[in-house]
Motif scaffolding. Sequence first.
Motif, short mmCIF file in Angstrom:
data_model
loop_
_atom_site.label_atom_id
_atom_site.label_comp_id
_atom_site.label_asym_id
_atom_site.label_seq_id
_atom_site.Cartn_x
_atom_site.Cartn_y
_atom_site.Cartn_z
N GLN A 140 6.91 24.19 -97.02
CA GLN A 140 7.00 23.08 -96.08
C GLN A 140 6.13 23.26 -94.84
O GLN A 140 6.25 22.46 -93.89
CB GLN A 140 8.46 22.89 -95.64
N SER A 141 5.26 24.27 -94.85
CA SER A 141 4.50 24.53 -93.62
C SER A 141 3.00 24.64 -93.81
O SER A 141 2.23 24.20 -92.94
CB SER A 141 5.01 25.82 -92.96
N LEU A 142 2.54 25.25 -94.90
CA LEU A 142 1.10 25.47 -95.05
C LEU A 142 0.38 24.13 -95.14
O LEU A 142 0.66 23.31 -96.01
CB LEU A 142 0.81 26.31 -96.29
N GLY A 143 -0.54 23.91 -94.22
CA GLY A 143 -1.23 22.64 -94.12
C GLY A 143 -0.69 21.76 -93.01
O GLY A 143 -1.32 20.77 -92.62
N LEU A 144 0.48 22.13 -92.47
CA LEU A 144 1.09 21.36 -91.38
C LEU A 144 1.17 22.19 -90.10
O LEU A 144 1.06 21.65 -88.99
CB LEU A 144 2.50 20.91 -91.78
N ILE A 145 1.38 23.48 -90.26
CA ILE A 145 1.49 24.41 -89.13
C ILE A 145 0.42 25.50 -89.30
O ILE A 145 0.22 26.01 -90.40
CB ILE A 145 2.88 25.06 -89.08
N GLU A 146 -0.27 25.81 -88.22
CA GLU A 146 -1.27 26.88 -88.28
C GLU A 146 -0.61 28.21 -88.64
O GLU A 146 0.39 28.61 -88.03
CB GLU A 146 -1.98 27.01 -86.93
N ILE A 147 -1.16 28.88 -89.64
CA ILE A 147 -0.65 30.18 -90.06
C ILE A 147 -1.80 31.18 -90.01
O ILE A 147 -2.81 31.00 -90.69
CB ILE A 147 -0.07 30.14 -91.48
N ARG A 148 -1.63 32.21 -89.20
CA ARG A 148 -2.59 33.33 -89.18
C ARG A 148 -1.90 34.54 -89.78
O ARG A 148 -0.93 35.06 -89.22
CB ARG A 148 -3.05 33.63 -87.75
N ALA A 149 -2.39 34.98 -90.90
CA ALA A 149 -1.74 36.09 -91.61
C ALA A 149 -1.62 37.33 -90.74
O ALA A 149 -0.63 38.04 -90.79
CB ALA A 149 -2.50 36.40 -92.89
N SER A 150 -2.63 37.59 -89.91
CA SER A 150 -2.62 38.80 -89.08
C SER A 150 -1.56 38.75 -87.99
O SER A 150 -1.14 39.78 -87.47
CB SER A 150 -4.00 39.00 -88.43
N VAL A 151 -1.10 37.55 -87.66
CA VAL A 151 -0.11 37.38 -86.60
C VAL A 151 1.30 37.30 -87.16
O VAL A 151 2.26 37.82 -86.57
CB VAL A 151 -0.42 36.10 -85.77
N ILE A 152 1.44 36.70 -88.32
CA ILE A 152 2.77 36.37 -88.84
C ILE A 152 3.47 37.53 -89.52
O ILE A 152 4.67 37.47 -89.80
CB ILE A 152 2.67 35.15 -89.78
N ASN A 153 2.74 38.61 -89.81
CA ASN A 153 3.33 39.83 -90.40
C ASN A 153 3.86 39.64 -91.82
O ASN A 153 4.75 40.39 -92.26
CB ASN A 153 4.49 40.36 -89.52
N ALA A 154 3.33 38.68 -92.56
CA ALA A 154 3.76 38.48 -93.95
C ALA A 154 2.86 39.28 -94.88
O ALA A 154 1.64 39.25 -94.75
CB ALA A 154 3.70 37.00 -94.31
N ASP A 155 3.48 39.97 -95.82
CA ASP A 155 2.70 40.68 -96.84
C ASP A 155 2.22 39.73 -97.93
O ASP A 155 1.11 39.87 -98.44
CB ASP A 155 3.55 41.79 -97.47
N ILE A 156 3.09 38.80 -98.31
CA ILE A 156 2.77 37.82 -99.34
C ILE A 156 3.19 36.44 -98.85
O ILE A 156 4.28 36.28 -98.29
CB ILE A 156 3.49 38.14 -100.67
N ILE A 157 2.33 35.46 -99.06
CA ILE A 157 2.66 34.07 -98.72
C ILE A 157 2.62 33.24 -99.99
O ILE A 157 1.58 33.16 -100.66
CB ILE A 157 1.68 33.49 -97.68
N ALA A 158 3.76 32.63 -100.33
CA ALA A 158 3.82 31.72 -101.47
C ALA A 158 3.60 30.30 -100.98
O ALA A 158 4.04 29.94 -99.88
CB ALA A 158 5.18 31.84 -102.17
N PHE A 159 2.91 29.48 -101.78
CA PHE A 159 2.58 28.13 -101.33
C PHE A 159 2.76 27.11 -102.45
O PHE A 159 2.70 27.44 -103.64
CB PHE A 159 1.14 28.07 -100.81
N ALA A 160 2.98 25.87 -102.04
CA ALA A 160 3.11 24.74 -102.96
C ALA A 160 1.95 23.79 -102.71
O ALA A 160 1.73 23.37 -101.57
CB ALA A 160 4.44 24.01 -102.75
N GLY A 161 1.22 23.44 -103.74
CA GLY A 161 0.08 22.55 -103.55
C GLY A 161 0.46 21.11 -103.24
O GLY A 161 -0.29 20.39 -102.58
N HIS A 162 1.66 20.70 -103.69
CA HIS A 162 1.98 19.27 -103.67
C HIS A 162 2.78 18.81 -102.46
O HIS A 162 3.18 17.65 -102.39
CB HIS A 162 2.78 18.91 -104.94
#
Length: 380
Positions: free
Chosen positions: A180-202
Amino acid sequence: MIYLDNAATTFPKPESVYIAMDKANREHAVNAGRGSYRAAREANRIITETKQLLRDLIKVDINAAVVLAPSITIALNQIINGLDMRKGSVIYVSPYEHNAVARTVNKVALEKGIVVKEIPIDEQTLAIDLEKMKYEFSKDRPEFVFCTHVSNVTGYILPVQDIFAEAKKYGAITILDSAQSLGLIEIRASVINADIIAFAGHKTLYGPLGIGGFINISGIPLSTFITGGTGSDSLNLKMPDGAETHYEAASSNIVAIYGLYAALKTLNISENRSNEMMITRHLVKELNNIPRIKMFLPNEENHTGIISFIFDGMSSADLGQILDEDFDIAVRTGYHCAPFIHKYLKDESSLGTVRVGIGKFTTMHDVDCLVSALKELANE
């Protein structure tokens, strides 16, 4: 139809997505990676470029493996079943998790004897209680932490950066559900501390159904969960060792990938977010004037265009049916595949909530029609 179910899937899609998918169906729907002919090479090029656009979106370099899957649910199954979880391992999940995480973690926990704990929540504000979480982490050290970025029930933006930063003090592996966030909220991997990010295309990426995946930023080793043909090393009964091909069995859905590619090329995060929040604020203001409605709203600054409410004296299912049949307004009703949060919302007597999902193509007229319909029903 006035479509207000964008949290389930954004609809319609940008025109460029429809054009790309039609072109792909007619000219490029061949098996990528399975032939050396020109059409197969072109399909493979689009896959490669789509993966790079996804890397660019979260500001990571070429070393981050992007694995494409038929959906984010399948991607999360690959992640959860692929992680090295052992008997006694402690997993934390947020109380806002979707069943793509909740059911999959539960299945693995039952099979392996894993301990699953919920990250604490403030029952009054419905916000993550970071201080209680820190105490829980110190008492039962986290090994894996799963967290959705945005609640698909209330639109609450979880403090994932703070959650994951605390988890990293204990060396935990952190997995973000960005449906519900990728494409709507800016995500910087280096800041967010996530090892893996799962995403939905639709969803907030505005691509089609049939394409999702995960980005393995930290190169976390995952055992194979889905096996099959990859078009390479076919005499070997083991999956190839590649950071991406090891997890990409079966023919790629090249038509959906073309659609996602087109969506990523035209994505405008700041514009989408600004439009969504302008309409959301207007709708919240109007719904506050209808006494029979109770909304479940987080702080305005930590909110997206998802609004859940209950309507006094009517079940959510009945209200949703009336809005559909009498007003041609599409909303979602029920528990929204999110099993944990409803014990805090205390909405079982209403059979869950009515959920309004605002998207890129939602207009003020759309939400005003909803408000008018609800006012009419409230006065009956």
